[in-house]
Design a protein around this motif. Structure first.
Motif, PDB file in Angstrom:
ATOM      1  N   THR A  45      -1.944  19.554  -1.393  1.00 48.18           N
ATOM      2  CA  THR A  45      -1.065  20.254  -0.461  1.00 48.18           C
ATOM      3  C   THR A  45       0.175  19.423  -0.184  1.00 48.18           C
ATOM      4  N   SER A  46       0.006  18.130   0.017  1.00 45.09           N
ATOM      5  CA  SER A  46       1.138  17.234   0.266  1.00 45.09           C
ATOM      6  C   SER A  46       2.056  17.188  -0.951  1.00 45.09           C
ATOM      7  N   ASP A  47       1.485  17.078  -2.149  1.00 44.61           N
ATOM      8  CA  ASP A  47       2.287  17.049  -3.376  1.00 44.61           C
ATOM      9  C   ASP A  47       3.101  18.328  -3.524  1.00 44.61           C
ATOM     10  N   GLY A  48       2.493  19.448  -3.271  1.00 43.22           N
ATOM     11  CA  GLY A  48       3.194  20.727  -3.368  1.00 43.22           C
ATOM     12  C   GLY A  48       4.302  20.846  -2.342  1.00 43.22           C
ATOM     13  N   GLN A  49       4.075  20.299  -1.165  1.00 41.67           N
ATOM     14  CA  GLN A  49       5.087  20.343  -0.118  1.00 41.67           C
ATOM     15  C   GLN A  49       6.312  19.522  -0.521  1.00 41.67           C
ATOM     16  N   PHE A  50       6.108  18.346  -1.117  1.00 42.16           N
ATOM     17  CA  PHE A  50       7.234  17.531  -1.567  1.00 42.16           C
ATOM     18  C   PHE A  50       7.989  18.216  -2.695  1.00 42.16           C
ATOM     19  N   ASN A  51       7.275  18.875  -3.585  1.00 48.25           N
ATOM     20  CA  ASN A  51       7.918  19.603  -4.677  1.00 48.25           C
ATOM     21  C   ASN A  51       8.790  20.732  -4.110  1.00 48.25           C
ATOM     22  N   MET A 129      16.768  16.588 -18.706  1.00 45.22           N
ATOM     23  CA  MET A 129      15.368  16.270 -18.405  1.00 45.22           C
ATOM     24  C   MET A 129      14.966  14.841 -18.749  1.00 45.22           C
ATOM     25  N   ASP A 130      15.935  13.932 -18.920  1.00 49.41           N
ATOM     26  CA  ASP A 130      15.586  12.542 -19.171  1.00 49.41           C
ATOM     27  C   ASP A 130      15.954  11.701 -17.957  1.00 49.41           C
ATOM     28  N   GLY A 131      15.526  10.455 -17.967  1.00 51.46           N
ATOM     29  CA  GLY A 131      15.864   9.532 -16.896  1.00 51.46           C
ATOM     30  C   GLY A 131      14.744   9.328 -15.902  1.00 51.46           C
ATOM     31  N   ASN A 132      14.868   8.249 -15.162  1.00 48.84           N
ATOM     32  CA  ASN A 132      13.918   7.842 -14.135  1.00 48.84           C
ATOM     33  C   ASN A 132      14.709   7.323 -12.939  1.00 48.84           C
ATOM     34  N   PRO A 133      14.047   7.125 -11.791  1.00 47.01           N
ATOM     35  CA  PRO A 133      14.751   6.520 -10.665  1.00 47.01           C
ATOM     36  C   PRO A 133      15.319   5.160 -11.074  1.00 47.01           C
ATOM     37  N   ARG A 154       0.898  12.537  -8.470  1.00 49.93           N
ATOM     38  CA  ARG A 154       0.697  13.057  -9.820  1.00 49.93           C
ATOM     39  C   ARG A 154       1.446  12.190 -10.815  1.00 49.93           C
ATOM     40  N   ASN A 155       0.940  12.076 -12.015  1.00 46.77           N
ATOM     41  CA  ASN A 155       1.590  11.260 -13.034  1.00 46.77           C
ATOM     42  C   ASN A 155       2.560  12.096 -13.842  1.00 46.77           C
ATOM     43  N   ASP A 156       3.843  11.945 -13.557  1.00 47.22           N
ATOM     44  CA  ASP A 156       4.879  12.580 -14.369  1.00 47.22           C
ATOM     45  C   ASP A 156       5.609  11.485 -15.129  1.00 47.22           C
ATOM     46  N   ASP A 157       6.174  10.571 -14.414  1.00 43.49           N
ATOM     47  CA  ASP A 157       6.863   9.426 -15.011  1.00 43.49           C
ATOM     48  C   ASP A 157       6.262   8.161 -14.408  1.00 43.49           C
ATOM     49  N   VAL A 158       5.680   7.318 -15.236  1.00 44.29           N
ATOM     50  CA  VAL A 158       5.120   6.056 -14.768  1.00 44.29           C
ATOM     51  C   VAL A 158       6.163   4.981 -14.997  1.00 44.29           C
ATOM     52  N   LEU A 159       6.566   4.319 -13.924  1.00 43.23           N
ATOM     53  CA  LEU A 159       7.630   3.335 -14.027  1.00 43.23           C
ATOM     54  C   LEU A 159       7.105   1.919 -14.141  1.00 43.23           C
ATOM     55  N   ALA A 160       6.374   1.485 -13.188  1.00 41.64           N
ATOM     56  CA  ALA A 160       5.848   0.135 -13.163  1.00 41.64           C
ATOM     57  C   ALA A 160       4.399   0.225 -12.713  1.00 41.64           C
ATOM     58  N   GLU A 161       3.796  -0.907 -12.569  1.00 40.54           N
ATOM     59  CA  GLU A 161       2.389  -0.934 -12.198  1.00 40.54           C
ATOM     60  C   GLU A 161       2.154  -0.209 -10.873  1.00 40.54           C
ATOM     61  N   ARG A 167       9.953  14.386 -10.713  1.00 39.59           N
ATOM     62  CA  ARG A 167      11.370  14.652 -10.944  1.00 39.59           C
ATOM     63  C   ARG A 167      11.612  16.149 -10.841  1.00 39.59           C
ATOM     64  N   TYR A 168      12.719  16.508 -10.208  1.00 39.98           N
ATOM     65  CA  TYR A 168      13.190  17.886 -10.228  1.00 39.98           C
ATOM     66  C   TYR A 168      14.647  17.851 -10.668  1.00 39.98           C
ATOM     67  N   VAL A 169      14.984  18.658 -11.664  1.00 38.95           N
ATOM     68  CA  VAL A 169      16.324  18.665 -12.230  1.00 38.95           C
ATOM     69  C   VAL A 169      16.870  20.087 -12.167  1.00 38.95           C
ATOM     70  N   LEU A 170      18.124  20.210 -11.762  1.00 39.78           N
ATOM     71  CA  LEU A 170      18.776  21.510 -11.700  1.00 39.78           C
ATOM     72  C   LEU A 170      20.187  21.372 -12.259  1.00 39.78           C
TER      73      LEU A 170
END
Length: 174
Positions: A45-51, A129-133, A154-161, A167-170
């Motif tokens: 629920t929290s993940d969906g709210q942030f999305n 659709m590329d890039g990371n923070p 959720r695992n979309d982009d794994v940056l560091a340990e 990510r949301y792109v428009l």
């Protein structure tokens, strides 16, 4: 009705200690499973709210870009100043570029405050659709693109340990 007795002649009635302990163990495992399911549901629920919040924030900026076409065409939204350089409010006259700076600065502050670990950027990008923070991978070509990143379970982009980001792109077309 016959009541069976043991060799000493006493009657047995009720449950044995083993039966009681077994039933308590089975019940405890069931409760632990229910608690785990409840926690997973809360996290989803929290993940969906942030999305949903990221989508709202991106659409808010896209609307500002469409309302200020002069600044959109001169790419004034791409170079985002800090909030507070010039306040564009009723009674305060601003150029299209100043209005774009004010809107995008306010918008970035909003994205940072509403999303955990939030980062937002507006750039020209032909491959949105590329890039990371921290490395948003904007190539300076294509459409005005809004990229929003935030920390999520959720695992979309794994940056560091241990760090994961959504990510949301428009891409904005006026």
């Amino acid at each position: 009705m016959t009541i069976f007795t043991n060799s000493r002649g006493t009657r047995q009635a009720g449950f044995s200690m083993i039966e009681v302990l077994t039933s308590i163990a089975v019940f405890s495992i069931g409760l632990a499973g229910m608690a785990s399911l409840s926690l997973a549901s809360l996290q989803s629920t929290s993940d969906g709210q942030f999305n949903s919040q990221a989508i709202f924030i991106a659409e808010e900026m896209a609307d500002s870009m469409r309302a200020n076409l002069q600044a959109y065409e001169t790419q004034a939204f791409v170079s985002t100043p800090a909030v507070g350089e010039k306040v564009c409010a009723p009674g305060n006259t601003c150029t299209a570029a100043e209005q774009a700076g004010y809107d995008s600065g306010k918008w970035q502050w909003h994205a940072l405050s509403q999303l955990p670990g939030g980062q937002a950027v507006i750039c020209m990008d032909s491959t949105p659709m590329d890039g990371n923070p921290g490395a948003v991978a904007c190539d300076g070509l294509g459409l005005n693109t809004i990229k929003i990143f935030w920390a999520d379970s959720r695992n979309d982009d794994v940056l560091a340990e241990g760090e994961t980001f959504q990510r949301y792109v428009l891409s904005v077309v006026p």
